[in-house]
Write a protein that holds these residues in place. Structure first.
Motif: not given
Length: 493
Positions: A68-83
């Motif tokens: 249930p927590q995976i989606k939020n963790h994915v967003q945090l993990a990729f957040e702010g990456l330019d490429a």
């Protein structure tokens, strides 16, 4: 090794992305004698390699995120990456080769190619809404055999990628094929080139007919190879890689030499060597029939023959190239290996990698399409396992992949983790230097790669020596996280 509290508090910031690593559990806070780790890696040479981690269902279990927590963790993990890099997995093969360890579906699923590609495209749209219009720095279409599906389906997929993400100026698209397909379906190759795909990799693996039969690969024998290469060149490809494999139970030096010379005669720009890894294959029971000395002799012979014929690779690098200014690999893999560039893997069982996490898509365990397609149809994130990892595990993953090129780029490592390699590995680095396993060098790879701030990566590396390449399995284990090292030490193979 860095103390656990230091790892937990360690943060680095590049552009808008702040990296915060999970706290390591006790198993990743211990230390071992380097001699013991080295010996364990050598002893367990079939699994101590670049396919990191080992036994992740146990060693990584403390870091697994509840679904249930995976989606939020994915967003945090990729957040702010330019490429990021992108990998599209197309898992279809006419037959599953006996040596295959990858997530490839069976004969009964071959009629689901259209349904699968529709799901793959839906996943693209899912991540577009989740991550925004992130830039793509390297793009590989792999498998399985991606050229198995209609080239029109590949075209639809590429069109969707282009319309939802931005490919950077130096992003090269690479695709994989087989000798049989390239020989019999030349129209697909021309279509790929028209679509802007500029690199193609073809899996020859071995050339000896008897060994091809033993490995369940007779249909891709040498009868196809010359015609396949002719069709690839006629389609316009000027960057061609051939994959070869060694370390089989029924493969002597004469057989291996025949395969090498046969591949050289096809005149590819690069040749990539893969040592047979028996884990998760149909012939896993044969691993004890292959000695460490056999694979060392085969690797040595390959280097002699390829170097004599104008192909270059520094010690430990598994891709040999005729173009010295080029790594020989795809943009996607080159940036993964040197820079530890985050990548998004889409499709059945695909792996994704960020600065702080690693995840695996649905279907990787059972190797069937249903779990993946069902999640896509239900508009659910198609991730089976997501691991929020401590820095020491992410460091180990980056270094394990770096060993594809036989060297660790010191500036890339420090840029990613905010700490010098020598500080992160106060035992391993002095050990490899004193034992003559690695040395400081100026690499010929990566001169065209950039830091996140746009400046070029300097070329200073810690690189394998010829001795280190000979003891590849023991040397790489020195940089594994403690829980993985413990597993190797306790494992008696």
């Amino acid at each position: 090794m860095v103390e656990s509290n230091s790892i937990h508090s360690m943060q680095t910031k590049h552009n808008h992305h702040i990296k915060v690593w999970n706290r390591p559990v006790l198993a990743d806070s211990q230390t071992f004698q380097m001699n013991d780790v080295f010996a364990a890696g050598e002893r367990n040479h079939h699994i101590s390699n670049t396919a990191y981690p080992i036994a992740h269902s146990t060693t990584w279990k403390p870091y697994r995120i509840a679904p249930p927590q995976i989606k939020n963790h994915v967003q945090l993990a990729f957040e702010g990456l330019d490429a990021i890099n992108l990998y599209s997995h197309i898992p279809f093969c006419e037959t599953r080769c006996y040596f295959c360890e990858y997530t490839v579906v069976g004969q009964k699923e071959l009629n689901q190619t259209v349904e699968y590609m529709q799901s793959l495209n839906q996943e693209v749209l899912y991540y577009r809404s989740l991550l925004g219009p992130v830039a793509i720095a390297g793009f590989d279409i792999g498998g399985g055999t991606p050229s198995f599906v209609s080239s029109d389906l590949i075209a639809e997929h590429l069109e969707l990628i282009h319309s939802n993400f931005r490919l950077t100026r130096d992003c090269e698209i690479s695709i994989e094929t087989t000798p049989k397909i390239a020989s019999n379906e030349a129209h697909k190759l021309k279509h790929y080139h028209n679509l802007g795909i500029r690199r193609i990799s073809m899996g020859i693996q071995v050339a000896e007919p008897n060994l091809l039969k033993i490995l369940g690969r007779s249909e891709n024998g040498i009868v196809h190879h010359s015609v396949a290469m002719e069709h690839i060149r006629d389609a316009g490809f000027q960057n061609v890689n051939l994959d070869l494999m060694y370390g089989f139970a029924n493969q002597d030096l004469n057989s291996w030499e025949h395969t090498l010379l046969h591949a050289i005669n096809l005149k590819p720009e690069s040749i990539t060597l893969y040592r047979m890894r028996y884990k998760l294959t149909r012939i896993s029971e044969q691993k004890n029939l292959v000695s460490l000395q056999q694979v060392r002799d085969q690797a040595k012979l390959a280097k002699q023959i390829l170097t004599t014929n104008g192909y270059y690779a520094n010690p430990g690098k598994n891709t040999y190239t005729k173009r010295i200014v080029d790594t020989g690999t795809s943009t996607y893999l080159t940036k993964r290996v040197i820079c530890g560039t985050p990548y998004l893997g889409i499709g059945l069982g695909a792996q994704s990698f960020t600065h702080t996490s690693i995840s695996y898509n649905s279907g990787s365990a059972g190797k069937n399409l249903s779990p993946y397609i069902n999640r896509i149809q239900n508009n659910e994130i198609p991730i089976q396992d997501f691991y929020d990892l401590p820095a020491i595990q992410m460091m180990a993953k980056m270094i394990a992949v770096s060993f594809y090129f036989g060297e660790i780029n010191l500036y890339a490592f420090e840029s990613k983790f905010g700490v010098k390699l020598e500080i992160a590995y106060p035992d391993a680095v002095p050990f490899v230097l004193s034992e003559g396993l690695m040395e400081y060098t100026s690499s010929q790879n990566g001169s065209e790669l950039n830091l996140e701030n746009g400046s070029a990566y300097p070329k200073d590396c810690l690189s394998l020596t010829e001795k280190g390449a000979l003891h590849f399995n023991g040397t790489i284990a020195l940089f594994f996280a403690p829980s993985i090292q413990s597993y190797l030490i306790d494992l008696k193979e």
